[in-house]
Design a protein around this motif. Structure first.
Motif, PDB file in Angstrom:
ATOM      1  N   VAL A 338       0.754  -1.243  -0.096  1.00 10.79           N
ATOM      2  CA  VAL A 338      -0.089   0.015  -0.033  1.00 10.79           C
ATOM      3  C   VAL A 338       0.916   1.175   0.040  1.00 10.79           C
ATOM      4  N   PRO A 339       0.638   2.176  -1.103  1.00 11.66           N
ATOM      5  CA  PRO A 339       1.710   3.156  -0.991  1.00 11.66           C
ATOM      6  C   PRO A 339       1.294   4.280   0.157  1.00 11.66           C
ATOM      7  N   ASP A 340       2.243   4.675   0.831  1.00 12.55           N
ATOM      8  CA  ASP A 340       2.258   5.822   1.983  1.00 12.55           C
ATOM      9  C   ASP A 340       2.559   7.289   1.308  1.00 12.55           C
ATOM     10  N   GLY A 345       8.305   9.388   4.919  1.00 14.19           N
ATOM     11  CA  GLY A 345       9.190   8.540   4.100  1.00 14.19           C
ATOM     12  C   GLY A 345       8.885   8.199   2.767  1.00 14.19           C
ATOM     13  N   PRO A 346       9.580   7.269   2.033  1.00 17.61           N
ATOM     14  CA  PRO A 346       9.106   7.178   0.673  1.00 17.61           C
ATOM     15  C   PRO A 346       7.595   6.638   0.642  1.00 17.61           C
ATOM     16  N   VAL A 347       7.136   6.916  -0.514  1.00 19.90           N
ATOM     17  CA  VAL A 347       5.857   6.467  -0.932  1.00 19.90           C
ATOM     18  C   VAL A 347       5.701   4.898  -0.963  1.00 19.90           C
TER      19      VAL A 347
END
Length: 672
Positions: A338-340, A345-347
RNA sequence: GCCGAAUUAGCUCAGCUGGUAGAGCAACCGCCUUGUAAGCGGUAGGUCAUCCGUUCGAGUCGGAUAUUCGGCACCA
């Protein structure tokens, strides 16, 4: 006294001449007209210079401009040489490499000096000018045999590294020749290493029959790892008339460019956010849907079963099928996480597993096949999918609808027993034939691509696989000239031979669309099996096949083939009802409603515009049927029907008009 | 990916050597009710692909990026 040699002419007559006599001498002996017209000679079937002396008995046929293919080839090759000479005159230090004739002209690859850099379009007029000067100078083109070492030395001396490299590699037993442009001692003499043949002199070329068309980069010897050369293309002909005709043909082709028509007809568009992927507009997608509906009827009828398989699969699956190893650079992969986008932080953390978007449907089809135990009685099993695939094509390869990154194939895989292959391939040939004819292609060629040099499997397997495909086409009665039957050595895939279908369009261009190939590798890798009559497990053969190839590209081909004037059954708008006066509006709406009820895609044009204006606009928009409604029509309940491309209009009753359009608007496979 | 070119209004294009944008068509409004390929007039519409730089000043000059076009290479 020297012994005479015997020269036989095409009419069967012969004459005895002294060795050293040239074809030009013989032409002059026959007559002054021929002497002037003769461009080269065919000696025992081989084209040679008109000035090259004859040494042995031979059959001789003189080539004139009436032997068009030979004459064009000679002229284009000469144009290429003149181009090279011109470039070296204008840009000293430029190295020469190769310059062959092409289908419509010629090109020459140069290595310009570092300071100079690649040639650009702006250089072309000056180069053309210099070429005309060389042609006007009428320099003789003289053949000369050289010793390899001398030639290499000469090239190295002149700083011609590419020529020197090539001379090194010429086979030992080959006679190495150069051609001089101008007498070799003349101050402006120029030479190139070349097998020939050439015309007698540069003046044989028509200075008004060529045009430099473009520049481009090209890799030395066609290999990406080699230095990039600067290529100059030209088109070359025997006379100005031919050149003009060619330019006209190019203009005609440009008019039917599907990218231009796609915009004019509001069919689709592209935009940078999704480069290489099509945004289909309502009108464009009507064409797609017509094809899709047609294809579904065709495959239902031919005993296929349609399936749908996942867009995304775990990379592991692609590793097993072998695609990840070989083609991963052209595949789109996405992390299974799941992208964040919220926190710092990094996606994408990048520590999750990878999924890949399918670049093809075959592995998924094998997985469908593998569900449950298959019996020999279940075969052949024909699994069809309108498979939407993504391939990460190199940027420079993208081209309108013809080469895209997302496309939908009419893809099917036939799982069958060894003894069913020929019949299945034959049935496919017949299906493909019906489809192409229904699409309006009268001419196509079937080609068998045979084993390549680098390949999997034993020679016996290849013998068998090739023979199966060949036999199927023979059984279908299509291994004939009429069907453009041809075998292409070395063109097959590394795992199997394949049949290819090449369509010829309305202006003679060819497009490879359909294919069928037998595959024994993937079923083995993915462990597809069936239980045979003997109760043992066997491996099925998988036939990969497609008829359209991809919907995107096929729509593009149809647009170009028909120049936008699509057959009625696939035309986005099939009829426009246009009024002359507003008093006719009510009746026009009624007419449109009638047409729609008959299943005809109809629009109305009730605008307050002159009928001239409306006729022009709908003609330009390539609307196949224009139903004009004026006062008279409204009173008599008729229509004035004007069909695209017809000059005359027809006055018919509404019922007649509906009946006429209804017939043509039906897809060809649904007509009686 | 490589070489070269291009990117200005919805579309097609103009804008010379730097001085804050222009045409035709389309759209919209009005007049005209019209008979088979463009009737007339008016209005509106643009961060000149994006970013950075040079300059007093950039659509124009330089660089980077993106896309497109013509080729090359690639195309399971």
């Amino acid at each position: 006294m020297t012994k005479l040699i015997k020269i036989t002419l095409p009419d069967g007559s012969s004459r005895d001449v002294a060795p050293g006599t040239t074809p030009a001498d013989i032409a002059a002996d026959i007559g002054p007209g021929l002497a002037k017209a003769a461009l080269a000679a065919r000696i025992d079937g081989e084209v040679r210079d008109i000035m090259r002396p004859l040494e042995t008995d031979a059959e001789l046929a003189l080539i004139t401009s009436r032997d068009e293919d030979d004459a064009l080839e000679l002229a284009r090759h000469d144009f290429a040489h003149v181009l090279a000479e011109a470039v070296q005159n204008l840009f000293p230090g430029t190295q020469i490499t190769f310059g062959p004739a092409t289908d419509h002209g010629f090109y020459y690859d140069f290595a310009p000096t570092k300071e100079r850099g690649p040639f650009t379009d702006e250089d072309l007029p000056a180069i053309e000018e210099e070429m005309r000067r060389i042609i006007a100078a009428d320099k003789p083109l003289v053949r000369e045999v050289w010793q390899r070492d001398d030639l290499i030395q000469r090239w190295e001396q002149d700083g011609e590294a590419f020529k020197a490299e090539w001379a090194h590699e010429l086979p030992d037993d080959e006679e190495i020749t150069v051609y001089w442009s101008g007498e070799k001692d003349a101050p402006d003499a120029w030479m190139d290493m070349c097998k020939g043949p050439h015309l007698a002199s540069t003046g044989k070329l028509d200075p008004k029959a060529f045009k430099l068309t473009r520049v481009s980069g090209a890799y030395w010897r066609g290999d990406q790892r080699n230095p990039q050369l600067s290529r100059i293309y030209g088109t070359g002909w025997l006379n100005r008339k031919q050149l003009n005709a060619h330019i006209l043909r190019l203009e005609e082709a440009a008019k039917r460019d599907h990218r231009k028509l796609g915009q004019e007809m509001d069919l689709f568009h592209f935009q940078p956010e999704a480069q290489g992927s099509v945004f289909w507009h309502p009108h464009g997608f009507v064409i797609w849907r017509a094809l899709e509906a047609y294809m579904r009827r065709a495959i239902d009828d031919a005993g296929y079963e349609e399936i749908k398989t996942p867009q995304l699969m775990d990379v592991h699956q692609w590793e097993q099928s072998g695609h990840w190893g070989k083609y991963s650079e052209n595949m789109f992969a996405v992390p299974d996480e799941v992208p964040d986008a919220e926190s710092e932080g990094p996606v994408i953390r990048g520590d999750a597993g990878m999924m890949a978007i399918k670049p093809m449907n075959c592995p998924a089809h094998v997985l469908v096949f593998r569900q449950g135990i298959k019996s020999y009685r279940d075969l052949p099993m024909r699994l069809f999918e309108h498979g939407c695939c993504h391939r990460n094509e190199p940027h420079g390869a993208l081209h309108g609808l013809m080469r895209v990154r997302q496309f939908t194939q009419d893809d099917a895989h036939i799982f069958c027993r060894e003894d069913q292959i020929v019949a299945e391939v034959r049935a496919f040939c017949e299906l493909a034939d019906r489809v192409y004819r229904d699409m309006g292609f009268e001419k196509y060629a079937i080609k068998l691509a045979l084993r390549p040099e680098k390949r999997f499997g034993s020679d016996e397997d290849w013998d068998k696989a090739e023979e199966e495909l060949r036999q199927a086409v023979i059984d279908a009665g299509m291994a004939t000239e009429e069907y453009g039957w041809e075998e292409l050595p070395g063109e097959g895939a590394f795992y199997a031979p394949k049949l290819e279908w090449h369509l010829t369009d309305a202006i003679g261009r060819t497009w490879q669309v359909g294919t069928i190939q037998s595959d024994r590798v993937l079923p083995a890798r993915l462990e597809a099996t069936y239980i045979g009559e003997d109760g043992e497990r066997h491996q099925p053969v998988m036939l990969h096949r497609a008829i359209f190839g991809s919907y995107e590209r096929f729509v593009g081909i149809l647009i170009e083939h028909y120049a936008g004037k699509l057959p009625l059954w696939m035309a986005p708008v099939q009829a426009v009802v246009a009024t002359i006066v507003s008093d006719a509006d009510e009746y026009a709406l009624e007419v449109a409603e009638e047409l729609r009820r008959a299943g005809i895609r109809t629009q109305t044009d009730l605008r307050n515009e002159k009928i001239n204006y409306k006729v022009r606009e709908h003609s330009v928009a390539k609307i196949p049927n224009l139903l004009v409604i004026g006062k008279q029509e409204a009173e008599k309940r008729t229509v004035a029907l004007r069909q695209l491309g017809e000059k005359q209009q027809q006055f018919v009753s509404l019922d007649e008009a509906v009946a006429m359009l209804k017939t043509d608007a039906i897809a060809p496979d649904l007509r009686d």
